[in-house]
Design a protein around this motif. Sequence first.
Motif, PDB file in Angstrom:
ATOM      1  N   THR A  55       0.758  -1.121   0.084  1.00  0.00           N
ATOM      2  CA  THR A  55       0.053  -0.193  -0.054  1.00  0.00           C
ATOM      3  C   THR A  55       0.884   1.265   0.087  1.00  0.00           C
ATOM      4  OG1 THR A  55      -0.141   0.074   2.275  1.00  0.00           O
ATOM      5  CG2 THR A  55      -1.960  -1.178   1.233  1.00  0.00           C
ATOM      6  N   PHE A  56       0.405   2.295  -0.722  1.00  0.00           N
ATOM      7  CA  PHE A  56       1.387   3.462  -0.983  1.00  0.00           C
ATOM      8  C   PHE A  56       0.466   4.763  -0.683  1.00  0.00           C
ATOM      9  CE2 PHE A  56       3.866   0.516  -3.193  1.00  0.00           C
ATOM     10  CZ  PHE A  56       5.082   0.648  -2.771  1.00  0.00           C
ATOM     11  N   ASP A  57       1.142   5.783  -0.097  1.00  0.00           N
ATOM     12  CA  ASP A  57       0.517   6.932  -0.352  1.00  0.00           C
ATOM     13  C   ASP A  57       1.653   8.022  -0.838  1.00  0.00           C
ATOM     14  OD1 ASP A  57      -2.209   6.882   0.826  1.00  0.00           O
ATOM     15  OD2 ASP A  57      -1.212   6.168   2.660  1.00  0.00           O
ATOM     16  N   VAL A  58       1.264   8.683  -1.961  1.00  0.00           N
ATOM     17  CA  VAL A  58       2.369   9.321  -2.558  1.00  0.00           C
ATOM     18  C   VAL A  58       1.959  10.669  -2.507  1.00  0.00           C
ATOM     19  CG1 VAL A  58       3.467   9.849  -4.952  1.00  0.00           C
ATOM     20  CG2 VAL A  58       2.701   7.563  -4.442  1.00  0.00           C
ATOM     21  N   THR A  59       2.715  11.740  -1.834  1.00  0.00           N
ATOM     22  CA  THR A  59       2.141  13.006  -1.609  1.00  0.00           C
ATOM     23  C   THR A  59       3.163  13.981  -2.347  1.00  0.00           C
ATOM     24  OG1 THR A  59       1.697  12.014   0.494  1.00  0.00           O
ATOM     25  CG2 THR A  59       1.640  14.507   0.232  1.00  0.00           C
ATOM     26  N   PRO A  60       2.607  14.977  -2.874  1.00  0.00           N
ATOM     27  CA  PRO A  60       3.718  16.008  -3.726  1.00  0.00           C
ATOM     28  C   PRO A  60       4.198  16.955  -2.664  1.00  0.00           C
ATOM     29  CG  PRO A  60       1.348  16.048  -4.689  1.00  0.00           C
ATOM     30  CD  PRO A  60       1.364  15.380  -3.214  1.00  0.00           C
ATOM     31  N   LYS A  61       5.466  17.010  -2.715  1.00  0.00           N
ATOM     32  CA  LYS A  61       6.302  18.119  -1.927  1.00  0.00           C
ATOM     33  C   LYS A  61       6.758  19.183  -2.871  1.00  0.00           C
ATOM     34  CE  LYS A  61       5.715  15.651   1.961  1.00  0.00           C
ATOM     35  NZ  LYS A  61       4.999  16.089   2.980  1.00  0.00           N
ATOM     36  N   SER A  62       7.341  20.128  -2.111  1.00  0.00           N
ATOM     37  CA  SER A  62       8.069  21.343  -2.921  1.00  0.00           C
ATOM     38  C   SER A  62       9.065  20.911  -3.711  1.00  0.00           C
ATOM     39  CB  SER A  62       8.235  22.313  -1.924  1.00  0.00           C
ATOM     40  OG  SER A  62       9.508  22.195  -1.019  1.00  0.00           O
ATOM     41  N   GLY A  63       9.238  21.706  -4.803  1.00  0.00           N
ATOM     42  CA  GLY A  63      10.348  21.514  -5.778  1.00  0.00           C
ATOM     43  C   GLY A  63      10.388  20.083  -6.508  1.00  0.00           C
ATOM     44  N   GLY A  64       9.032  19.703  -6.752  1.00  0.00           N
ATOM     45  CA  GLY A  64       9.058  18.610  -7.907  1.00  0.00           C
ATOM     46  C   GLY A  64       9.463  17.418  -6.921  1.00  0.00           C
ATOM     47  N   ARG A  65       9.592  17.309  -5.681  1.00  0.00           N
ATOM     48  CA  ARG A  65       9.533  16.021  -4.741  1.00  0.00           C
ATOM     49  C   ARG A  65       8.285  15.376  -4.307  1.00  0.00           C
ATOM     50  NH1 ARG A  65      13.499  19.597  -3.014  1.00  0.00           N
ATOM     51  NH2 ARG A  65      12.550  20.185  -1.077  1.00  0.00           N
ATOM     52  N   PHE A  66       8.400  14.332  -4.094  1.00  0.00           N
ATOM     53  CA  PHE A  66       7.374  13.494  -3.669  1.00  0.00           C
ATOM     54  C   PHE A  66       7.756  12.297  -2.672  1.00  0.00           C
ATOM     55  CE2 PHE A  66       6.354  14.530  -8.071  1.00  0.00           C
ATOM     56  CZ  PHE A  66       4.961  14.873  -8.163  1.00  0.00           C
ATOM     57  N   HIS A  67       6.938  12.343  -1.651  1.00  0.00           N
ATOM     58  CA  HIS A  67       6.774  11.530  -0.356  1.00  0.00           C
ATOM     59  C   HIS A  67       6.053  10.371  -0.582  1.00  0.00           C
ATOM     60  CE1 HIS A  67       6.254  10.726   4.026  1.00  0.00           C
ATOM     61  NE2 HIS A  67       7.478  10.241   3.469  1.00  0.00           N
ATOM     62  N   VAL A  68       6.861   9.225  -0.797  1.00  0.00           N
ATOM     63  CA  VAL A  68       6.252   7.996  -0.783  1.00  0.00           C
ATOM     64  C   VAL A  68       6.276   7.074   0.222  1.00  0.00           C
ATOM     65  CG1 VAL A  68       6.284   5.732  -2.144  1.00  0.00           C
ATOM     66  CG2 VAL A  68       6.910   7.899  -3.449  1.00  0.00           C
ATOM     67  N   ALA A  69       5.208   6.809   0.794  1.00  0.00           N
ATOM     68  CA  ALA A  69       5.040   6.209   2.377  1.00  0.00           C
ATOM     69  C   ALA A  69       4.196   4.869   2.114  1.00  0.00           C
ATOM     70  CB  ALA A  69       4.464   7.109   3.280  1.00  0.00           C
TER      71      ALA A  69
END
Length: 194
Positions: A55-69
């Motif tokens: 299971t994944f939650d992909v969240t956009p962050k600043s600067g074109g980065r993404f947090h994948v948890a």
Amino acid sequence: MNKTGTEKPDPWRVPVAVAQIPETGLHRDIEADQAIRNAMAEMGGLREVLSAQATFDVTPKSGGRFHVAGHVRARIGQTCVVTLEEIENDIDEPIDLIFAPPEQIPQMAALVDEAEESDEETPDPPEPIENGMIDLGRVATDALYLAVDPYPRKAGAVFEPMVEAADPEDHPFAALKALKVGPKKSRSRKPKGK
């Protein structure tokens, strides 16, 4: 695609285009089918992969980065290193990664190096976003392989080393002792008081 030709393709591919990830983030549940699990077992040196889901939650962050948890959960078949019996192990591995555009990686890796020199907890360097994609299947596979016990043991199996009777003359200083004892005996035989 690969230049060397020796690398095997990733067995589990679930690419997500970063351009299509909404601002609110994206939730994904993925499960590997039999063919993918067979390929994962072969590539990971496992007897079998009985199940694998993530299971994944992909969240956009600043600067074109993404947090994948998320989490990867799997049941794998291995061979006990002690008894050589077939055993099954469960894997439940958390995933917490940052993906960044490739051009940001060198500068972010430098920040990680700086953090290593301080006493603060060191963040992991980010993963590169390749061709505008984050491959959740690859992330899940990597996490699964990292969680695999390389020396699996059946519950209660204990490795008993072969014990040989210790020879008192067979220790590292036995030869030195023989040298030391030899000359003393010859001196003590001198007649006393004559």
